[in-house]
Scaffold this active site. Sequence first.
Site, short mmCIF file in Angstrom:
data_model
loop_
_atom_site.label_atom_id
_atom_site.label_comp_id
_atom_site.label_asym_id
_atom_site.label_seq_id
_atom_site.Cartn_x
_atom_site.Cartn_y
_atom_site.Cartn_z
N SER A 93 0.81 -1.22 0.00
CA SER A 93 0.00 0.00 0.00
C SER A 93 0.84 1.27 0.00
CB SER A 93 -0.89 0.00 1.25
OG SER A 93 -1.47 1.27 1.45
N GLN B 151 1.40 -0.10 -4.74
CA GLN B 151 0.08 0.50 -4.99
C GLN B 151 0.13 2.01 -4.79
OE1 GLN B 151 -2.23 1.33 -1.93
NE2 GLN B 151 -3.40 2.52 -3.42
N TYR C 165 -2.38 5.66 -4.84
CA TYR C 165 -3.63 6.40 -5.02
C TYR C 165 -3.32 7.58 -5.93
CZ TYR C 165 -5.68 3.79 -1.11
OH TYR C 165 -6.16 2.81 -0.29
N THR D 67 -5.07 2.37 -7.35
CA THR D 67 -6.37 2.17 -6.70
C THR D 67 -7.15 3.48 -6.81
OG1 THR D 67 -5.41 0.61 -5.16
CG2 THR D 67 -7.55 1.53 -4.56
N ARG E 70 -19.42 5.52 9.75
CA ARG E 70 -19.84 4.13 10.00
C ARG E 70 -20.92 4.11 11.07
NH1 ARG E 70 -13.68 3.37 10.22
NH2 ARG E 70 -13.30 2.71 8.09
N LYS F 165 -7.19 -0.91 -9.97
CA LYS F 165 -7.97 -1.59 -8.93
C LYS F 165 -9.19 -0.75 -8.56
CE LYS F 165 -7.25 -3.32 -4.19
NZ LYS F 165 -7.79 -2.27 -3.32
N HIS G 18 -13.16 -2.04 -2.84
CA HIS G 18 -12.30 -1.65 -1.72
C HIS G 18 -12.72 -2.38 -0.44
CE1 HIS G 18 -9.23 1.72 -1.33
NE2 HIS G 18 -9.19 1.15 -0.15
#
Length: 419
Positions: free
Chosen positions: A119, A139, A141, A167, A176, A271, A295
């Site tokens: 990542s 990876q 972003y 990604t 959440r 991704k 994701h």
Amino acid sequence: MLKPVWLQNPWKQNPWFESVAIAQQRARRRLPAPLYAALVAGSERGSTMDDNQAAFAEIGFAPHVAGQQPQRSMTRTVLGHEVSLPVLISPTGVQGVHPDGEVAVAAAATSRGTIMGLSNFASKSVEEVCAVSELTFFQMYWTGERDVMVARMQRAHAAGAKGLIATLDWSFSMGRDWGSPEIPERVDLRAMVRLAPHVVTKPRWLWCYARTGALPDLTAPNLAPSGGGPAPTFFGAYYEWMSTPPPSWEDVAWMRATWAEISGGLPFVLKGICRVDDALRAVDAGVAGISVSNHGGNNLDGTPATIRVLRPIADRVGSQVEVLLDGGIRRGSDVVKALALGARAVMIGRAYLWGLAANGEQGVGNVLDILRGGIDSALLGMGLSSIDELTPELFVIPEGFHQTLGAPEPAPAPGKHGA
Ligand SMILES: Cc1cc2nc3c(=O)[nH]c(=O)nc-3n(C[C@H](O)[C@H](O)[C@H](O)COP(=O)(O)O)c2cc1C
């Protein structure tokens, strides 16, 4: 040397676990609550996160009782590399839950013969990880100015990365319904005092860090400025990402071409695809592979499970690019279902994070072994000698299972409507 029997602890838990679910239970018991919650992640109601796993259970088997194959193969070439099982490590950014973090995961991936995704927000540097895994895919972003991204690609290539994973499925939608963990900016005295009530009840986790003499590192070393200077904190890195305007398809093509130039044509994977029209645009941008991904249910909640959207995408672009899938893989039977519906390989996220939290490098290896064993059992029961023989017709798939998202031909890209 083996300890004499009277010095052995008869209550010591066998560190081996038999399923990913048991690894998750152990991670939950072992980790301070905010760290466990950071690995659970998910967004909003958590319905996509749940559906990623639940959808696999809707697909059934029709096993044989005799005439099965004594030898079964699951090796495959993925993105130019032969892997010993069709399961790759998906990049995840919360590996500071274990002091060895990504280095432990990479070592386990190497020992089990597969690819390591590292990542952008990793707690270990790309140099340290490439030193233990020859098959590291870095990876990124879409974050920072273009020259900053170029410098990051150059650094990853110089370290030995064998591919780039871009990604792009992130919408900064993080609320959440079960609440988010409080993660400090850095682990200083103040943070330690705040976290103390969670940590004192987790002596094994505390001991694991105490032995190293280090504190959990919440910085992102792979995002450090190229001219030198300290790595940004997780929140600093997140701020850069949030304030970067989202990429256009021309930007994706630029990123792919820039990586090709820097690396001499090493693979570029996009991704986060869940629509057929986006998959076609990715093909136009020249990618070597895509990962059908939401994701892990951390992007827009309400997006269907990846296994539901896989087949229409793989049918449309599978002959042009390598199609991977990630989301909800917890057992070998999930892997064979994804392969049957068109994935060349799958990537795992939480499954290995539970293994890492439960038992470090051995725990990640344990998870890969569980998946390998499950793939082999499925092939045995289905009377197959290779993963290459998996087709959808061999499974019990409920009507209406497959979902085609997006137009089968690319519509004008978002932002181009009415232009
Ligand atoms: C805690 C956590 C952190 C993640 N961090 C990243 C990341 O830094 N980069 C990335 O491309 N994907 C990231 N992902 C997504 C995973 O790569 C992968 O798509 C997802 O975990 C697959 O679903 P699964 O966890 O059900 O296997 C993260 C996922 C989780 C759960």
